[in-house]
Design a protein around this motif. Structure first.
Motif, PDB file in Angstrom:
ATOM      1  N   VAL A   1       0.964  -1.183   0.132  1.00 53.53           N
ATOM      2  CA  VAL A   1       0.011  -0.158   0.138  1.00 53.53           C
ATOM      3  C   VAL A   1       0.895   1.468   0.001  1.00 53.53           C
ATOM      4  CG1 VAL A   1      -1.673   1.295   1.286  1.00 53.53           C
ATOM      5  CG2 VAL A   1      -1.949  -1.115   0.846  1.00 53.53           C
ATOM      6  N   VAL A   2       1.764   1.399   0.681  1.00 52.49           N
ATOM      7  CA  VAL A   2       2.760   2.359   0.863  1.00 52.49           C
ATOM      8  C   VAL A   2       3.550   2.771  -0.642  1.00 52.49           C
ATOM      9  CG1 VAL A   2       4.745   3.277   1.997  1.00 52.49           C
ATOM     10  CG2 VAL A   2       3.203   2.328   3.423  1.00 52.49           C
ATOM     11  N   VAL A   3       3.905   1.747  -1.086  1.00 49.21           N
ATOM     12  CA  VAL A   3       4.613   1.493  -2.357  1.00 49.21           C
ATOM     13  C   VAL A   3       3.683   1.890  -3.493  1.00 49.21           C
ATOM     14  CG1 VAL A   3       6.163   0.382  -4.000  1.00 49.21           C
ATOM     15  CG2 VAL A   3       6.513  -0.102  -1.617  1.00 49.21           C
ATOM     16  N   GLU A   4       2.504   1.378  -3.458  1.00 46.69           N
ATOM     17  CA  GLU A   4       1.463   1.809  -4.183  1.00 46.69           C
ATOM     18  C   GLU A   4       1.423   3.583  -4.479  1.00 46.69           C
ATOM     19  OE1 GLU A   4      -1.231   2.101  -7.481  1.00 46.69           O
ATOM     20  OE2 GLU A   4       0.331   0.678  -7.089  1.00 46.69           O
ATOM     21  N   LYS A   5       1.286   3.862  -3.179  1.00 45.62           N
ATOM     22  CA  LYS A   5       0.667   5.308  -3.204  1.00 45.62           C
ATOM     23  C   LYS A   5       1.968   6.203  -3.796  1.00 45.62           C
ATOM     24  CE  LYS A   5      -2.288   6.378   0.662  1.00 45.62           C
ATOM     25  NZ  LYS A   5      -2.603   7.641   0.467  1.00 45.62           N
ATOM     26  N   SER A   6       3.185   5.693  -3.650  1.00 47.64           N
ATOM     27  CA  SER A   6       4.269   6.622  -4.122  1.00 47.64           C
ATOM     28  C   SER A   6       4.755   6.365  -5.492  1.00 47.64           C
ATOM     29  CB  SER A   6       5.557   6.041  -3.435  1.00 47.64           C
ATOM     30  OG  SER A   6       5.581   6.528  -2.137  1.00 47.64           O
ATOM     31  N   PHE A   7       4.504   4.925  -6.252  1.00 51.25           N
ATOM     32  CA  PHE A   7       4.981   4.605  -7.364  1.00 51.25           C
ATOM     33  C   PHE A   7       3.975   4.156  -8.405  1.00 51.25           C
ATOM     34  CE2 PHE A   7       8.813   3.860  -4.787  1.00 51.25           C
ATOM     35  CZ  PHE A   7       9.502   4.619  -5.334  1.00 51.25           C
ATOM     36  N   HIS A   8       2.601   4.057  -7.929  1.00 54.52           N
ATOM     37  CA  HIS A   8       1.622   3.570  -8.978  1.00 54.52           C
ATOM     38  C   HIS A   8       1.917   2.271  -9.829  1.00 54.52           C
ATOM     39  CE1 HIS A   8      -0.532   6.724  -7.263  1.00 54.52           C
ATOM     40  NE2 HIS A   8       0.414   7.587  -7.675  1.00 54.52           N
ATOM     41  N   PHE A   9       2.320   1.209  -9.136  1.00 55.74           N
ATOM     42  CA  PHE A   9       2.804   0.060  -9.972  1.00 55.74           C
ATOM     43  C   PHE A   9       1.773  -1.104 -10.280  1.00 55.74           C
ATOM     44  CE2 PHE A   9       3.123  -1.350  -5.797  1.00 55.74           C
ATOM     45  CZ  PHE A   9       2.985  -2.609  -5.707  1.00 55.74           C
ATOM     46  N   VAL A  10       0.751  -0.883  -9.817  1.00 55.93           N
ATOM     47  CA  VAL A  10      -0.524  -2.124  -9.739  1.00 55.93           C
ATOM     48  C   VAL A  10      -1.123  -1.802 -11.024  1.00 55.93           C
ATOM     49  CG1 VAL A  10      -2.561  -2.894  -8.823  1.00 55.93           C
ATOM     50  CG2 VAL A  10      -0.786  -2.244  -7.347  1.00 55.93           C
ATOM     51  N   ASP A  11      -0.859  -2.870 -12.080  1.00 54.41           N
ATOM     52  CA  ASP A  11      -1.770  -3.104 -13.174  1.00 54.41           C
ATOM     53  C   ASP A  11      -2.124  -4.575 -13.412  1.00 54.41           C
ATOM     54  OD1 ASP A  11       0.730  -4.423 -13.679  1.00 54.41           O
ATOM     55  OD2 ASP A  11       1.374  -3.497 -15.530  1.00 54.41           O
ATOM     56  N   ASN A  12      -2.665  -4.735 -14.396  1.00 54.78           N
ATOM     57  CA  ASN A  12      -3.202  -6.295 -14.678  1.00 54.78           C
ATOM     58  C   ASN A  12      -2.246  -7.405 -14.398  1.00 54.78           C
ATOM     59  OD1 ASN A  12      -5.761  -5.458 -15.227  1.00 54.78           O
ATOM     60  ND2 ASN A  12      -5.357  -5.215 -17.395  1.00 54.78           N
ATOM     61  N   LYS A  13      -0.858  -7.264 -14.751  1.00 50.19           N
ATOM     62  CA  LYS A  13       0.070  -8.322 -14.262  1.00 50.19           C
ATOM     63  C   LYS A  13       0.337  -8.347 -13.070  1.00 50.19           C
ATOM     64  CE  LYS A  13       4.641  -9.056 -16.240  1.00 50.19           C
ATOM     65  NZ  LYS A  13       5.783  -8.457 -17.197  1.00 50.19           N
ATOM     66  N   VAL A  14       0.390  -7.321 -12.126  1.00 57.05           N
ATOM     67  CA  VAL A  14       0.466  -7.335 -10.839  1.00 57.05           C
ATOM     68  C   VAL A  14      -0.860  -8.020 -10.075  1.00 57.05           C
ATOM     69  CG1 VAL A  14       1.134  -6.041  -8.859  1.00 57.05           C
ATOM     70  CG2 VAL A  14       2.335  -5.372 -10.793  1.00 57.05           C
ATOM     71  N   LEU A  15      -1.693  -7.520 -10.644  1.00 56.49           N
ATOM     72  CA  LEU A  15      -3.033  -8.153 -10.073  1.00 56.49           C
ATOM     73  C   LEU A  15      -3.156  -9.646 -10.236  1.00 56.49           C
ATOM     74  CD1 LEU A  15      -5.736  -5.400 -10.989  1.00 56.49           C
ATOM     75  CD2 LEU A  15      -4.659  -5.895  -8.634  1.00 56.49           C
ATOM     76  N   LYS A  16      -2.410 -10.132 -11.217  1.00 53.75           N
ATOM     77  CA  LYS A  16      -2.670 -11.503 -11.632  1.00 53.75           C
ATOM     78  C   LYS A  16      -1.557 -12.056 -10.516  1.00 53.75           C
ATOM     79  CE  LYS A  16      -3.626 -11.656 -16.216  1.00 53.75           C
ATOM     80  NZ  LYS A  16      -3.212 -11.975 -17.661  1.00 53.75           N
ATOM     81  N   TYR A  17      -0.438 -11.486 -10.300  1.00 50.94           N
ATOM     82  CA  TYR A  17       0.613 -12.086  -9.322  1.00 50.94           C
ATOM     83  C   TYR A  17       0.071 -12.057  -7.872  1.00 50.94           C
ATOM     84  CZ  TYR A  17       4.049 -11.162 -12.943  1.00 50.94           C
ATOM     85  OH  TYR A  17       4.853 -11.016 -14.060  1.00 50.94           O
ATOM     86  N   LEU A  18      -0.580 -10.931  -7.446  1.00 51.87           N
ATOM     87  CA  LEU A  18      -1.403 -11.098  -6.122  1.00 51.87           C
ATOM     88  C   LEU A  18      -2.429 -11.934  -6.026  1.00 51.87           C
ATOM     89  CD1 LEU A  18      -1.472  -7.116  -5.841  1.00 51.87           C
ATOM     90  CD2 LEU A  18       0.055  -8.382  -4.738  1.00 51.87           C
TER      91      LEU A  18
END
Length: 85
Positions: free
Chosen positions: A11-28
């Motif tokens: 959550v902290v890293v996402e607020k700073s870098f906005h890295f979540v996309d469809n590929k990362v959602l599959k990993y999660l």
């Protein structure tokens, strides 16, 4: 504990870098599958020990932990690639 800390840091890293996309959602999603399989196997192992049954569940524990490890590494690599860009 690891799951909670991992997602709080995400959550902290996402607020700073906005890295979540469809590929990362599959990993999660892959991470959640491994986490749920680990919890189920802990329950199964506890029941087997209490009932003194002779069942080996080590293979499924290994698979669950392997899924957790691989998905965590993939998410961290995605974060690193986002930070580089």
């Amino acid at each position: 504990m690891l799951g909670m800390v991992f997602f709080l840091l995400l959550v902290v890293v996402e607020k700073s870098f906005h890295f979540v996309d469809n590929k990362v959602l599959k990993y999660l999603l892959f991470y959640h599958i491994g986490l749920n399989l680990t919890v189920v196997m802990l329950v199964v192992r506890g029941v087997v020990q209490v009932l003194s049954l002779d069942v080996s569940s080590a293979v499924l524990f290994g698979i669950a932990h392997l899924i957790l490890g691989i998905s965590m590494v993939l998410v961290l690599i995605s974060i690193r690639n986002c930070i580089k860009d």
